[in-house]
Design an enzyme around this catalytic site. Sequence first.
Site, PDB file in Angstrom:
ATOM      1  N   LYS A  25       0.843  -1.198   0.000  1.00  0.00           N
ATOM      2  CA  LYS A  25       0.000   0.000   0.000  1.00  0.00           C
ATOM      3  C   LYS A  25       0.875   1.243   0.000  1.00  0.00           C
ATOM      4  O   LYS A  25       1.576   1.516   0.971  1.00  0.00           O
ATOM      5  CB  LYS A  25      -0.926   0.054   1.212  1.00  0.00           C
ATOM      6  CG  LYS A  25      -1.976   1.156   1.006  1.00  0.00           C
ATOM      7  CD  LYS A  25      -2.609   1.657   2.266  1.00  0.00           C
ATOM      8  CE  LYS A  25      -1.812   2.688   2.999  1.00  0.00           C
ATOM      9  NZ  LYS A  25      -1.799   4.026   2.387  1.00  0.00           N
ATOM     10  N   GLU A  31      10.277   0.522  10.396  1.00  0.00           N
ATOM     11  CA  GLU A  31      11.273   1.576  10.235  1.00  0.00           C
ATOM     12  C   GLU A  31      10.536   2.875  10.491  1.00  0.00           C
ATOM     13  O   GLU A  31       9.694   3.282   9.694  1.00  0.00           O
ATOM     14  CB  GLU A  31      11.880   1.507   8.828  1.00  0.00           C
ATOM     15  CG  GLU A  31      13.234   2.181   8.747  1.00  0.00           C
ATOM     16  CD  GLU A  31      13.116   3.620   8.319  1.00  0.00           C
ATOM     17  OE1 GLU A  31      12.946   4.477   9.207  1.00  0.00           O
ATOM     18  OE2 GLU A  31      13.178   3.887   7.114  1.00  0.00           O
ATOM     19  N   CYS A  36      13.272  10.397   7.585  1.00  0.00           N
ATOM     20  CA  CYS A  36      13.230   9.883   8.952  1.00  0.00           C
ATOM     21  C   CYS A  36      14.608   9.951   9.602  1.00  0.00           C
ATOM     22  O   CYS A  36      14.718  10.079  10.818  1.00  0.00           O
ATOM     23  CB  CYS A  36      12.708   8.458   8.957  1.00  0.00           C
ATOM     24  SG  CYS A  36      13.400   7.456   7.651  1.00  0.00           S
ATOM     25  N   GLU A  60       9.931  14.840  16.214  1.00  0.00           N
ATOM     26  CA  GLU A  60      10.305  14.789  14.807  1.00  0.00           C
ATOM     27  C   GLU A  60       9.454  15.805  14.036  1.00  0.00           C
ATOM     28  O   GLU A  60       8.235  15.707  14.017  1.00  0.00           O
ATOM     29  CB  GLU A  60      10.068  13.375  14.262  1.00  0.00           C
ATOM     30  CG  GLU A  60      10.512  13.228  12.832  1.00  0.00           C
ATOM     31  CD  GLU A  60      10.374  11.794  12.328  1.00  0.00           C
ATOM     32  OE1 GLU A  60       9.392  11.135  12.668  1.00  0.00           O
ATOM     33  OE2 GLU A  60      11.275  11.356  11.587  1.00  0.00           O
TER      34      GLU A  60
END
Lengths: 289, 481
Positions: free
Chosen positions: B184, B258, B292, B389
Site C-alpha cells: 500500500k 522503520e 526519517c 520529529e
Amino acid sequence: MNADRLTVRKTYKLYLGGAFPRSESGRTYEVTDAKGHFLANAAWASRKDARDAVVAARAAFGKWSGATAYNRGQVLYRVAEVMEGRAAQFAEEVAAGEGLSATRARAAVDAAIDRWVWYAGWTDKLAAVLGSSNPVAGPYFGFSMPEPTGVVAVLAPQRSSLLGLVSVLGPVLAGGNTAVVISSKQCPLPAVTLGEVLATSDVPGGVVNLLTGDAAEIGPWLAEHADVDGIDLAGTSGPLAMELERSAAGTVKRVLRAAAEEPDWTADPGLARMTPFLETKSVWHPMGV
Amino acid sequence: MTSLFEYAPALESRSIVDLRPSYGLFIDGEFTEGTGTPLKTLNPATEEVLAEVATGSDADVDRAVHAARRAFTRVWGPMRPADRGKYLFRIARLLQERAREFAVLESLDNGKPIRESRDVDVPLAAAHFFYHAGWADKLEHAGLGPAPRPLGVAGQVIPWNFPLMMLAWKIAPALATGNTVVLKPAETTPLTALLFAEVCQQADLPPGVVNIVTGAGETGRAVVAHPDVDKVAFTGSTEVGQSIARAVAGTGKRLTLELGGKAANIVFDDAPVDQAVEGIVRGIFFNQGHVCCAGSRLLVQESVHDEVVASLQRRIGTLRVGDPLDKNTDLGAINSAEQLARIRALSDVGEAEGAQRWQPEGDLPTRGYWFKPTVFTDVSPAHRIARDEVFGPVLSVLTFRTPDEAVAKANNTSYGLSAGVWSEKGSRILAITNKLRAGVVWANTFNEFDPTSPFGGYKQSGYGREGGRQGLAAYLRSATS
C-alpha cells in the site's frame, strides 16, 4: 556425614544489583517439590522489585556492553566453571522441583553448563558472523556491526528451571545486553542458586537480575517499562503472551515470542535467541586523500 | 539577498509523463476498479489535481491477498530461484530505462526537486532491485541458517517521502527471498507505485506476485490485519508503528518497522567548517527534511558555534526553493497541506518556548505548500523542536563542550535511527561512533544510502534492517531462526 546433624537451610532471596535482598514487598511464597512437599519459601518479587531491577540493569549496561568481547567471553566462561562446582546442588534442586530422577536431573545440569560454555564462546564471534563490510557504490568505507539492544526482560521457561533458564539468559548476555529475569514460578530455586554463581563469577552486579515470582504479575510492568528495550516471552503462553506483546508495542520493544509449547531445550539453539536482541549499526566514512 | 548568480529556469519537461485521469488498483497482474471512495492526488507545488486514484476497501485488500497467496503457492514459491532473480534484474533494467519518466512523476506527485528524484530516488530504487536480484539464488550462503525459506505473503505499507525508493526497499528483498507482496503506497503519493505496476507487466512478472492497493490509513490497516498475511513491513511514523505492533501481537505475523528519528549531527571544533556545513545542509534540507534519518539536531562544539552558524546561514541563503521540476531547485514543495500545518505548528512552538528562529530572505511561490529552510538557535534539549520529529526543513542547533556531553545529548532521545559525526580525528570518530545508539552513523558525510548497507533503527526508531545481507532476515525463516 553425621546423621544427627541438623542442616543449615538457605534463605532463597532475589538477586538484584549484585546483592541478595528480600522482596521489598515482604512477600514470600511456598515452593514445593513435584510431590507437594515443602522445599522453601521463595521471595515473591513485586512490581517495585522489577523496577529496581531495571534501574540496576540499565546502570550496568554501559560497562557490560563496553567490555571487550574477549573479556565478556572469559567472564561468562567463569560462570560455567563455578556452575560445574555447584553441579550437585543444582541437580538436587532440579530433581526436586521438576520431579526428575537424579540421573536425568544431572543430565539437565550438565547440558545447562555446556550451553553456558557455548554462549560464552560466542561473544567474540558475533561481529564476524553478523557484521559486514559494505561495498557501497561510492568512495566510502562502509561497515556494519552488531550491538546489544540494551536492557532485556527475560520471562524464563516455567518447566525447565535451569537448562531452560540458561538457554534464554545466555544468549542475552553473550550479545552484551543486561537482563531482568523472572524465574520459573513453580521451580525458582535453581535460578536463585544461579544468582549465587553469578555473584561469585566476576559478572558485574546488575548485569543479571533474577526475580522469583509470577511472570503474569510482574511481566506486564516490564513489558510496558520505558527503559526496557526487549522482552523474551519464553515463559508465557496464550492470552498473557499476547497481552505482553501488545504492551511491548507502546515502546517498540524487541519481542522474542514464545513457542506454542515449551521447546526441547537440549536442541541446537542456533542464533535464534541472540539475533532478536542485537541491533545492526552501519557506519559510513569517506575515502579520499 | 540579491544572489551573485542569477539563474535562468531550467525546467525538466513533464511531457514524458503520460498521466491518466484515474487509476485503479493493481491486483493479480491487472488494473481493476477499487470499491472504496477514490482519492485525488495533488501536485503539492501547485495544488493541481494530478489524478484520481482508487481506494482499496477490505474486500479489495482481500482479493489482493488471495492473489498474492495463489501466486506464492503456485508460481513464485516453486520457481527456480535463478529465475526469480532474472525477473528482478528485468525490473531493475526497466526502472533504469524509464528513469526519467519515474523521476518527473515522483517530483510531480511528491514535490521533491527533480535533481533528487533523478539522482537519488530512482537510481537507488533500480540499484535495490539489481542488488537483491543477485541474492535470489544465493540465499543458502547468506548465513541465515540452513535451507532458508520464504514466509509467504508480505503486507507492506510505505510512506510518502520516498515513494518509489521505499517501494523498492520493500518489494525487492521480499521477492528475492521468494515471498509475494501486497503493497500500500502512501495516500498522497501513489503514482510512481502505479507506474511500477506497469513495469511489472512489462517484465512479464507472473500475476499476483506484486499487488498494489492504494488508499489511506484504513486500507493500510486492512493489509496489516488480513489473516492470510504472514509478514508485515512498515515504514512511517512511530505512532502508527506502535499501533501496527499492537495489531500484530498474538497473530504470529513477522514484523519489521522503520519509524521516526531525531538524529544528532555532531560537529567538533576540529571539523573542516565548509565540509561540515555542506553536510549539515544535506542532513536537514535533503528532500525538504521529509527524511526519517534527517540530521535535525545540530550539536556543535561551543567554541565553533558562531562560526558554524554564520557559515550555515550564508550557505542557506544560496539555496533555491521553488519549482520541483526546475533542475536548479534545492528545496521543493512540502508534500501536503497537513504536513505543512504540522511543520508550522512545531516551529511556532519552538519560538514560543524561547528558541530563535532564522529564515533566509526571499519569497515563496503563492500557490502550493512551501516552507523556508529554517534554523533555530538557543535551543535547549527540553524544547519540543529538540525532541519531536518535525519532518520538515527545520534545524535545531544545540551546543556541547566535551565529547561525553555530545554523546549524552545525542543519545537523549527515544529515537535511534541515525547520527552524524564531523571531525578530522579518526580515533575520535570511531570512539563516538561506538557510543551513539543509532542504526546508521555517517562520519564526515550524511544521508548516504546503498542497497549493500543495512538501514534501520535502534530504540523507538523501529526494528529489522533493510538492505545488505542482514536485510534478508526479515523475509526468511530457517530451521534455526
